[in-house]
Scaffold this active site. Structure first.
Site, PDB file in Angstrom:
ATOM      1  N   GLY A 162       0.830  -1.208   0.000  1.00  0.00           N
ATOM      2  CA  GLY A 162       0.000   0.000   0.000  1.00  0.00           C
ATOM      3  C   GLY A 162       0.860   1.252   0.000  1.00  0.00           C
ATOM      4  N   ASN A 177       1.174  -2.437   9.846  1.00  0.00           N
ATOM      5  CA  ASN A 177       0.792  -1.289   9.014  1.00  0.00           C
ATOM      6  C   ASN A 177      -0.532  -1.503   8.280  1.00  0.00           C
ATOM      7  OD1 ASN A 177       1.384   1.072   7.057  1.00  0.00           O
ATOM      8  ND2 ASN A 177       1.313  -0.700   5.687  1.00  0.00           N
ATOM      9  N   GLY A 191      -4.186  -1.691   7.207  1.00  0.00           N
ATOM     10  CA  GLY A 191      -5.344  -1.016   7.802  1.00  0.00           C
ATOM     11  C   GLY A 191      -6.381  -0.696   6.751  1.00  0.00           C
ATOM     12  N   ASP A 248     -15.641   4.610   6.615  1.00  0.00           N
ATOM     13  CA  ASP A 248     -16.150   5.808   7.279  1.00  0.00           C
ATOM     14  C   ASP A 248     -17.660   5.976   7.116  1.00  0.00           C
ATOM     15  OD1 ASP A 248     -13.475   6.204   7.714  1.00  0.00           O
ATOM     16  OD2 ASP A 248     -13.312   8.035   6.530  1.00  0.00           O
ATOM     17  N   GLY A 304     -17.333  10.589  11.753  1.00  0.00           N
ATOM     18  CA  GLY A 304     -17.519   9.472  10.809  1.00  0.00           C
ATOM     19  C   GLY A 304     -16.525   8.347  10.993  1.00  0.00           C
ATOM     20  N   GLN A 305     -15.768   8.375  12.101  1.00  0.00           N
ATOM     21  CA  GLN A 305     -14.746   7.329  12.282  1.00  0.00           C
ATOM     22  C   GLN A 305     -14.758   6.745  13.695  1.00  0.00           C
ATOM     23  OE1 GLN A 305     -10.879   8.859  10.962  1.00  0.00           O
ATOM     24  NE2 GLN A 305     -11.214   7.883   8.981  1.00  0.00           N
ATOM     25  N   TYR A 357     -12.747   3.487  13.281  1.00  0.00           N
ATOM     26  CA  TYR A 357     -11.307   3.701  13.018  1.00  0.00           C
ATOM     27  C   TYR A 357     -10.624   4.366  14.215  1.00  0.00           C
ATOM     28  CZ  TYR A 357      -7.271   5.151  10.073  1.00  0.00           C
ATOM     29  OH  TYR A 357      -6.028   5.344   9.519  1.00  0.00           O
ATOM     30  N   GLY A 372      -0.653  11.847  10.486  1.00  0.00           N
ATOM     31  CA  GLY A 372      -1.818  12.631  10.079  1.00  0.00           C
ATOM     32  C   GLY A 372      -2.157  12.248   8.653  1.00  0.00           C
TER      33      GLY A 372
END
Ligand code: NDP
Length: 249
Positions: free
Chosen positions: A15, A90, A92, A96, A151-152, A155, A186
């Site tokens: 990714g 890593n 993921g 959302d 919305g997370q 997550y 970020g």
């Protein structure tokens, strides 16, 4: 940076962030192994492209959400490449949606891929690291695990959970030469982020970043390389923000 050669495994190494991490670790002389989802149809293409660029990565299929898949994958890596010194959790996903719209499937998908994967993979390598008295476990979380995001709920919970996992495990292995740390990027300009509509990026996300730009995968990869190094031996249980200052907003 000190350059003792290690075997590093990066989950989801094909990714956006994973690729940069694989390349950086390879440039430092480490043997790099990546995993890819069993459903990934582009893995051989990716390996070929990387070979053309001079990187000979080892790659094995692994569904990080499935315990048996992780057991089988690490058994193969250990037999065919060697014992893993550095594990980078890593892999993921995001799914959302507001909490009111979120169903169990989208909650579970995010928890299984981001958080259960840390258990599934770390369990396979931790004993060997303890026996050898050296190891690095690096968990890729997110700024949204620190500050939450609209919305997370799934997550943000999973990513915050990754850091709880890092802290607790780091205490258990602190005297055994193993460090466990979290990196919280970020917004980094990978396909996960570029899937966000441009207008949302320009009006809602970039204005929250004091540096006024997205991060680069290479910037995160540099931090991973540091945490994987000998020099980082005294850093453990840390959650390192790499987000252009966004965690202060
Ligand atoms: P990508 O979508 O580019 O990569 C995610 C990787 O995870 C893919 O290689 C994918 O493998 C792998 N993956 C997903 N599900 C599974 C599974 N069940 N089993 C095995 N592998 C799986 O995302 P990024 O590179 O942007 O993100 C990497 C990590 O960084 C993630 O944990 C993400 O949450 C985190 N992060 C990213 C940020 C960003 O701005 N990009 C910001 C903060 C954190 P495959 O393609 O083979 O399915």
């Amino acid at each position: 940076m000190e350059s003792k050669k290690r075997i590093a495994l990066v989950t989801g190494g094909m990714g956006g962030l994973g690729e940069a991490i694989c390349i950086k670790l390879a440039m430092l002389g480490h043997t790099v192994v990546t995993t890819y989802s069993p459903t990934n149809t582009k893995s051989q293409q990716w390996l070929g492209d990387m070979r053309e660029r001079g990187y000979n990565f080892h790659a094995f299929p692994c569904d990080v959400t499935e315990w048996d898949s992780c057991v089988a994958c690490i058994a193969r890596v250990t037999a065919e490449v060697g014992p893993i010194d550095v594990l980078i959790n890593n892999a993921g996903v995001t799914r959302d949606m507001t909490f009111r719209k979120m169903d169990r499937i989208n909650w579970d998908a995010v928890m299984h891929t981001n958080l259960d994967s840390c258990f599934n993979m770390t369990k396979q390598v931790c004993e060997g690291m303890l026996e050898r008295g050296w190891g690095r476990i690096i968990n890729i979380s997110s700024v949204n695990g620190q500050k939450g995001a609209f919305g997370q709920t799934n997550y943000s919970a999973a990513k915050a959970g990754m850091h709880g996992f890092s802290k607790a495990l780091s205490l258990e292995v602190a005297r055994k030469g193993i460090t466990v740390n979290t990196i919280s990027p970020g917004y980094i300009g990978t396909k996960m982020v570029m899937a966000i509509p441009r207008e949302v990026l320009d009006t809602k996300i970039i204005p929250q970043i004091p540096m006024g730009r997205l991060g680069k995968p290479e910037e995160v990869a540099g931090l991973v390389a540091y945490l994987a190094s000998e020099e980082a031996a005294f850093v453990t249980g840390a959650n390192i923000a790499i987000n252009g200052g966004q965690h202060m907003q």
